[in-house]
Design a protein around this motif. Structure first.
Motif, PDB file in Angstrom:
ATOM      1  N   THR A  30       0.836  -1.201   0.000  1.00  0.00           N
ATOM      2  CA  THR A  30       0.000   0.000   0.000  1.00  0.00           C
ATOM      3  C   THR A  30       0.872   1.253   0.000  1.00  0.00           C
ATOM      4  O   THR A  30       0.645   2.174  -0.797  1.00  0.00           O
ATOM      5  N   ASP A  31       1.869   1.291   0.871  1.00  0.00           N
ATOM      6  CA  ASP A  31       2.779   2.439   0.907  1.00  0.00           C
ATOM      7  C   ASP A  31       3.587   2.549  -0.378  1.00  0.00           C
ATOM      8  O   ASP A  31       3.857   3.643  -0.869  1.00  0.00           O
ATOM      9  N   TYR A  32       3.975   1.398  -0.917  1.00  0.00           N
ATOM     10  CA  TYR A  32       4.732   1.387  -2.169  1.00  0.00           C
ATOM     11  C   TYR A  32       3.926   2.000  -3.305  1.00  0.00           C
ATOM     12  O   TYR A  32       4.430   2.847  -4.039  1.00  0.00           O
ATOM     13  N   THR A  33       2.676   1.615  -3.444  1.00  0.00           N
ATOM     14  CA  THR A  33       1.864   2.163  -4.534  1.00  0.00           C
ATOM     15  C   THR A  33       1.606   3.654  -4.328  1.00  0.00           C
ATOM     16  O   THR A  33       1.548   4.398  -5.314  1.00  0.00           O
ATOM     17  N   LYS A  34       1.491   4.075  -3.089  1.00  0.00           N
ATOM     18  CA  LYS A  34       1.355   5.519  -2.827  1.00  0.00           C
ATOM     19  C   LYS A  34       2.618   6.250  -3.240  1.00  0.00           C
ATOM     20  O   LYS A  34       2.560   7.305  -3.884  1.00  0.00           O
ATOM     21  N   MET A  35       3.765   5.709  -2.869  1.00  0.00           N
ATOM     22  CA  MET A  35       5.039   6.327  -3.240  1.00  0.00           C
ATOM     23  C   MET A  35       5.190   6.409  -4.761  1.00  0.00           C
ATOM     24  O   MET A  35       5.656   7.403  -5.297  1.00  0.00           O
ATOM     25  N   MET A  36       4.759   5.328  -5.433  1.00  0.00           N
ATOM     26  CA  MET A  36       4.885   5.285  -6.895  1.00  0.00           C
ATOM     27  C   MET A  36       3.766   6.052  -7.599  1.00  0.00           C
ATOM     28  O   MET A  36       3.785   6.190  -8.815  1.00  0.00           O
ATOM     29  N   GLU A  37       2.803   6.529  -6.809  1.00  0.00           N
ATOM     30  CA  GLU A  37       1.682   7.300  -7.342  1.00  0.00           C
ATOM     31  C   GLU A  37       0.888   6.512  -8.391  1.00  0.00           C
ATOM     32  O   GLU A  37       0.576   6.995  -9.473  1.00  0.00           O
ATOM     33  N   VAL A  38       0.575   5.270  -8.014  1.00  0.00           N
ATOM     34  CA  VAL A  38      -0.209   4.395  -8.876  1.00  0.00           C
ATOM     35  C   VAL A  38      -1.325   3.774  -8.038  1.00  0.00           C
ATOM     36  O   VAL A  38      -1.141   3.500  -6.853  1.00  0.00           O
ATOM     37  N   ASN A  39      -2.456   3.570  -8.655  1.00  0.00           N
ATOM     38  CA  ASN A  39      -3.591   2.954  -7.989  1.00  0.00           C
ATOM     39  C   ASN A  39      -3.213   1.546  -7.521  1.00  0.00           C
ATOM     40  O   ASN A  39      -2.626   0.772  -8.274  1.00  0.00           O
ATOM     41  N   TYR A  40      -3.566   1.229  -6.288  1.00  0.00           N
ATOM     42  CA  TYR A  40      -3.229  -0.053  -5.668  1.00  0.00           C
ATOM     43  C   TYR A  40      -3.714  -1.235  -6.516  1.00  0.00           C
ATOM     44  O   TYR A  40      -2.947  -2.138  -6.836  1.00  0.00           O
ATOM     45  N   THR A  41      -4.990  -1.238  -6.879  1.00  0.00           N
ATOM     46  CA  THR A  41      -5.554  -2.358  -7.651  1.00  0.00           C
ATOM     47  C   THR A  41      -4.910  -2.446  -9.028  1.00  0.00           C
ATOM     48  O   THR A  41      -4.596  -3.543  -9.504  1.00  0.00           O
ATOM     49  N   ARG A  42      -4.697  -1.305  -9.643  1.00  0.00           N
ATOM     50  CA  ARG A  42      -4.049  -1.292 -10.966  1.00  0.00           C
ATOM     51  C   ARG A  42      -2.664  -1.938 -10.864  1.00  0.00           C
ATOM     52  O   ARG A  42      -2.278  -2.761 -11.689  1.00  0.00           O
ATOM     53  N   TYR A  43      -1.913  -1.543  -9.832  1.00  0.00           N
ATOM     54  CA  TYR A  43      -0.581  -2.114  -9.657  1.00  0.00           C
ATOM     55  C   TYR A  43      -0.642  -3.621  -9.414  1.00  0.00           C
ATOM     56  O   TYR A  43       0.143  -4.380  -9.987  1.00  0.00           O
ATOM     57  N   LEU A  44      -1.553  -4.067  -8.569  1.00  0.00           N
ATOM     58  CA  LEU A  44      -1.687  -5.506  -8.316  1.00  0.00           C
ATOM     59  C   LEU A  44      -1.992  -6.266  -9.603  1.00  0.00           C
ATOM     60  O   LEU A  44      -1.499  -7.378  -9.807  1.00  0.00           O
ATOM     61  N   ASN A  45      -2.786  -5.680 -10.485  1.00  0.00           N
ATOM     62  CA  ASN A  45      -3.065  -6.315 -11.772  1.00  0.00           C
ATOM     63  C   ASN A  45      -1.808  -6.400 -12.632  1.00  0.00           C
ATOM     64  O   ASN A  45      -1.620  -7.359 -13.375  1.00  0.00           O
ATOM     65  N   TRP A  46      -0.941  -5.402 -12.535  1.00  0.00           N
ATOM     66  CA  TRP A  46       0.329  -5.461 -13.263  1.00  0.00           C
ATOM     67  C   TRP A  46       1.214  -6.547 -12.677  1.00  0.00           C
ATOM     68  O   TRP A  46       1.758  -7.378 -13.407  1.00  0.00           O
ATOM     69  N   GLU A  47       1.372  -6.528 -11.365  1.00  0.00           N
ATOM     70  CA  GLU A  47       2.286  -7.472 -10.721  1.00  0.00           C
ATOM     71  C   GLU A  47       1.818  -8.915 -10.877  1.00  0.00           C
ATOM     72  O   GLU A  47       2.626  -9.836 -10.953  1.00  0.00           O
ATOM     73  N   SER A  48       0.515  -9.122 -10.949  1.00  0.00           N
ATOM     74  CA  SER A  48      -0.017 -10.473 -11.112  1.00  0.00           C
ATOM     75  C   SER A  48       0.095 -10.971 -12.552  1.00  0.00           C
ATOM     76  O   SER A  48      -0.066 -12.153 -12.822  1.00  0.00           O
ATOM     77  N   GLY A  49       0.348 -10.066 -13.488  1.00  0.00           N
ATOM     78  CA  GLY A  49       0.455 -10.450 -14.889  1.00  0.00           C
ATOM     79  C   GLY A  49      -0.852 -10.340 -15.651  1.00  0.00           C
ATOM     80  O   GLY A  49      -0.913 -10.660 -16.828  1.00  0.00           O
TER      81      GLY A  49
END
Length: 109
Positions: A30-49
């Motif tokens: 959660t803190d990582y996605t805030k730091m990267m200024e990206v939506n949490y769910t969007r990022y999880l979709n990227w990381e999951s492939g």
């Protein structure tokens, strides 16, 4: 649950996860996605492939993490910042070194 075939960008996701874990393992996702200024769910979709970042989104990771588009999309490490390359090398279990056949075209989100 998604089938493996539906996860077209697993290699890109693995590299994004490797960058996160190698450089910011002490930080919550959660803190990582805030730091990267990206939506949490969007990022999880990227990381999951499931999806992958568009080039303009991936550039943010490049600027903040010392990564390159070649690394994120294709797994080419030669132009990584020295500190990023060292952090990844110290965590071989993260398997960020897979070359990808994925393309950074803008056809998927």
């Amino acid at each position: 649950m998604l089938m493996a075939a539906e996860k077209k960008y697993v290699e890109i996701g693995a590299r994004l996860r490797a960058l996160r874990m190698a450089l910011h393992s002490d930080m919550s996702i959660t803190d990582y996605t805030k730091m990267m200024e990206v939506n949490y769910t969007r990022y999880l979709n990227w990381e999951s492939g499931l999806n992958r970042p568009q080039p303009n989104e991936a550039v943010v990771f490049c600027e903040k993490l010392g990564a390159t588009l070649d690394f994120i999309y294709r797994g080419i490490e030669t132009a990584l910042a020295q500190s990023t390359a060292k952090a990844l090398a110290e965590r071989p279990e993260l398997k960020a070194h897979n070359k990808s056949k994925d393309s950074p075209d803008s056809s998927a989100v």
